[in-house]
Write an enzyme that holds these catalytic residues in place. Structure first.
Site, PDB file in Angstrom:
ATOM      1  N   LYS A   1      50.151  27.983  34.665  1.00  0.00           N
ATOM      2  CA  LYS A   1      49.176  26.917  34.450  1.00  0.00           C
ATOM      3  C   LYS A   1      49.832  25.581  34.792  1.00  0.00           C
ATOM      4  CE  LYS A   1      46.234  29.775  32.548  1.00  0.00           C
ATOM      5  NZ  LYS A   1      45.208  30.353  33.330  1.00  0.00           N
TER       6      LYS A   1
ATOM      7  N   GLY B   1      49.340  33.050  40.050  1.00  0.00           N
ATOM      8  CA  GLY B   1      48.368  33.794  39.253  1.00  0.00           C
ATOM      9  C   GLY B   1      47.997  33.026  37.994  1.00  0.00           C
ATOM     10  N   SER B   2      47.172  33.645  37.173  1.00  0.00           N
ATOM     11  CA  SER B   2      46.674  32.980  35.975  1.00  0.00           C
ATOM     12  C   SER B   2      47.762  32.768  34.925  1.00  0.00           C
ATOM     13  CB  SER B   2      45.532  33.788  35.366  1.00  0.00           C
ATOM     14  OG  SER B   2      46.003  35.053  34.966  1.00  0.00           O
ATOM     15  N   THR B   3      48.910  33.404  35.097  1.00  0.00           N
ATOM     16  CA  THR B   3      49.997  33.189  34.126  1.00  0.00           C
ATOM     17  C   THR B   3      50.698  31.862  34.328  1.00  0.00           C
ATOM     18  OG1 THR B   3      51.542  34.373  35.553  1.00  0.00           O
ATOM     19  CG2 THR B   3      50.427  35.652  33.829  1.00  0.00           C
TER      20      THR B   3
END
Length: 170
Positions: A169, A165-167
């Site tokens: 990186k 997910g976007s958490t």
């Protein structure tokens, strides 16, 4: 006979798992003497992972009897040991919120408390009723679960492969 009952079946089926009758295959992995008086064992999920701790140990009593079968004296007595209590971080209200958040979609939600690493929610939708397995699921019901196109027996939270997910990186 004491049996398990899962009060939040759809919400907790994949994380808790279920118990079922001890099979011949189970006895190959378990100590048969410790399961002599037991009819159930953990099959999947937490029930299986923590089976040894939850099960406890059988007791032993050796007695001397007279000719009519009455106990004359106790020669050896070792009381049974109850299984340990297991305290989870799991929040059943948060489980229900996660299920509702998925709406009509199949998927998985996992919520972990960063401070402790405790799993607050672990949902795989769709779920199933683990109570069906406790006394032995009928062939008809099992076949329905297996043939369901939504695959309710598949644990999407632990076995699914999803992009981060976007958490996360890279």
């Amino acid at each position: 006979v004491l049996l398990r009952h899962y009060p939040h079946p759809e919400a907790t089926a994949h994380v808790l798992g279920y118990v079922g009758r001890v099979s011949k295959k189970d006895l190959e992995e378990l100590d048969p003497s410790n399961y002599a008086g037991t009819s159930h064992t953990g099959k999947i999920g937490i029930e299986k992972s923590y089976e040894a701790a939850l099960h406890g140990a059988v007791g032993v009593q050796q007695v001397e009897v007279n000719v009519v079968g009455r106990v004359a004296r106790v020669l050896e007595h070792e009381p049974p040991l109850p299984g340990q209590d297991l305290h989870l971080h799991l929040d059943v209200v948060l489980q229900e919120v996660a299920i509702d958040a998925l709406g009509d979609h199949n998927g998985a939600v996992v919520a972990i408390e960063p401070a402790t690493g405790g799993v607050l929610a672990l949902v795989s939708k769709p779920g199933y009723d683990p109570n069906l397995f406790v006394e032995g699921i009928s062939s008809k019901d099992y076949k329905l679960l297996q043939q369901d196109p939504d695959r309710p027996l598949y644990d999407r939270a632990l076995r699914g492969q999803y992009p981060p997910g976007s958490t996360i990186k890279p």
